[in-house]
Design a protein around this motif. Sequence first.
Motif, PDB file in Angstrom:
ATOM      1  N   ILE A 245      52.031  48.190  47.553  1.00 46.25           N
ATOM      2  CA  ILE A 245      50.690  48.731  47.577  1.00 46.25           C
ATOM      3  C   ILE A 245      50.559  49.420  49.061  1.00 46.25           C
ATOM      4  O   ILE A 245      51.488  49.138  50.003  1.00 46.25           O
ATOM      5  N   THR A 246      49.821  50.429  49.144  1.00 49.26           N
ATOM      6  CA  THR A 246      49.602  51.140  50.402  1.00 49.26           C
ATOM      7  C   THR A 246      48.754  50.518  51.379  1.00 49.26           C
ATOM      8  O   THR A 246      47.864  49.724  51.059  1.00 49.26           O
ATOM      9  N   PHE A 247      48.797  50.977  52.653  1.00 55.80           N
ATOM     10  CA  PHE A 247      47.935  50.399  53.424  1.00 55.80           C
ATOM     11  C   PHE A 247      46.643  51.021  53.291  1.00 55.80           C
ATOM     12  O   PHE A 247      45.615  50.371  53.483  1.00 55.80           O
ATOM     13  N   ALA A 248      46.337  52.301  52.742  1.00 52.79           N
ATOM     14  CA  ALA A 248      45.166  52.803  52.213  1.00 52.79           C
ATOM     15  C   ALA A 248      44.432  51.734  51.499  1.00 52.79           C
ATOM     16  O   ALA A 248      43.296  51.617  51.542  1.00 52.79           O
ATOM     17  N   GLN A 249      45.200  51.577  50.400  1.00 54.15           N
ATOM     18  CA  GLN A 249      44.574  50.593  49.380  1.00 54.15           C
ATOM     19  C   GLN A 249      44.208  49.386  50.068  1.00 54.15           C
ATOM     20  O   GLN A 249      43.129  48.811  49.480  1.00 54.15           O
ATOM     21  N   LEU A 250      44.964  48.791  50.887  1.00 55.70           N
ATOM     22  CA  LEU A 250      44.599  47.565  51.323  1.00 55.70           C
ATOM     23  C   LEU A 250      43.266  47.532  52.128  1.00 55.70           C
ATOM     24  O   LEU A 250      42.381  46.762  51.894  1.00 55.70           O
ATOM     25  N   LEU A 251      43.180  48.701  52.745  1.00 55.40           N
ATOM     26  CA  LEU A 251      41.999  48.827  53.708  1.00 55.40           C
ATOM     27  C   LEU A 251      40.736  48.896  52.686  1.00 55.40           C
ATOM     28  O   LEU A 251      39.817  48.465  53.025  1.00 55.40           O
TER      29      LEU A 251
END
Length: 469
Positions: A245-251
């Motif tokens: 999962i990417t950081f942008a998705q986590l955000l």
Amino acid sequence: MKEQDRLEMERQLSQLSEAKKLVTDLTQKLGRRPTACVVTFGCQMNARDSEKISGILAEAGYELTEDEHADFVLYNTCTVRENANLKVYGRLGVLNGYKKKNPHMKIALCGCMMQEEQVVEKLRKSYRFVNLIFGTHNLYRFPELLVSCLSQEDMIIDIWKDTERIVEDLPVRRKYPFKSGVNIMFGCNNFCTYCIVPYVRGRERSREAADILKECRALAADGCKEIMLLGQNVNSYGKNLDEPITFAQLLSQVEEIDGIERIRFMTSHPKDLSPDLIRVMKESSKICRHLHLPLQSGSTEILRRMNRRYTKEQYLELALRIREEIPDIALTTDIIVGFPGETERDIEDTLDVIRQVEYDNAFTFIYSKRSGTPAADYPEQVSESFIQEQFDRVLKLVQDTARKRVARYEGQVMEALIEEVNESSEGLVTGRLSNNTIVHLPGDASLVGSIVPVRLSSCKGFYYLGEKI
Ligand code: SAH
Ligand code: SF4
Ligand code: F3S
């Protein structure tokens, strides 16, 4: 959460019950509740670790205090620069004096500095009055270590080289009820050649997104309005998880949580900052208008020797694109002056980047040689007087630019999260704007923890004086 992590957590919770019994015994012996003081050096990660340690001490029965005359004093140390290190030795001497007057006193040391062999050797030889020494990888074992420390007089040293475990659900005592750090990853794989962090914090490991979201939801339910996602390089979050999962998705997922009104994160490595992240930030109403984007140096040659893996041009392109996409964002940075071999021309490049990016704030550090890092073996070609002179130039430009940037909202109204009653001026409280600028305004303790509209009446250099409207 992995099965083994869960089992370890249960084990530590049962150790915590043991610790409780020992603290009850101590309470009877002393005729009062024993006190504990946790002192934090270093970065946000250490601050968060200290909240975990404080949670365990409080749960065990200690009364937390900020007074170092306590019955249990713990220093959570930092070793990123030599002066962080020296501070600890100095203060330990003072603690020894306190301990001589309080035979029940226990002194504990943990954190990044303890992961250095020569430090532990020195403590073992010359600081025999220290009761407990542990490192960054076995922090979750603190309940167990506390039990050992309370039941014996010998110096206990427990340092691990690394760990696979991520054990997070132990009690935590937050410093502020309305805001909290949340670890999303541990360690670092970047090995910038000046930096000791990868050696003392181990390899990069991301936490499962589900566990992070669960913690954020629990925090929101507990009245927490602001969350700061923590990692040495949050932009590479999630790459090595079983379900990447990417950081942008986590955000985006954290953004969905009701009750969380502000989201911050630290730290972003420029080489891994994705266009997706910029888009998510731009579209978000919760992600704060602040990005800390460490530059370190503006010179492509120095950056290469620092192993930062971007050039001056790539950094500039990125920073200016962010400025264009999100015009109200505050950009802040870290700069190192005096890296081995640095010349006046390299400094000119750094000054040029500062002029072009116009940082809202910048932390400027004098290069500190850390043993074991590659740069420590680079031939030193930089004299102290040169460094001081260049440092002053960089600092002056940074301050001049920051003053101008910060002042540009004078007269406007912005929301501030009120964080505390101002200690030095009576009748004032201190709040933080989304862009991380501080504002002082008339008010009392009842405002602390709320987000209020504030008129930014006058800018005083790096902060505002304002009033609630
Ligand atoms: N992970 C973060 C930085 C963590 S250390 C990042 O990559 O941005 C915080 C700051 O300390 C760094 O950005 C750097 O500017 C500074 N620093 C690290 N090692 C240093 C050293 N040996 N001497 C001087 N400053 C250092
Ligand atoms: Fe240190 Fe570089 Fe890792 Fe930051 S990214 S912690 S500066 S090695
Ligand atoms: Fe210091 Fe460790 Fe943070 S060395 S800066 S406390 S990761």
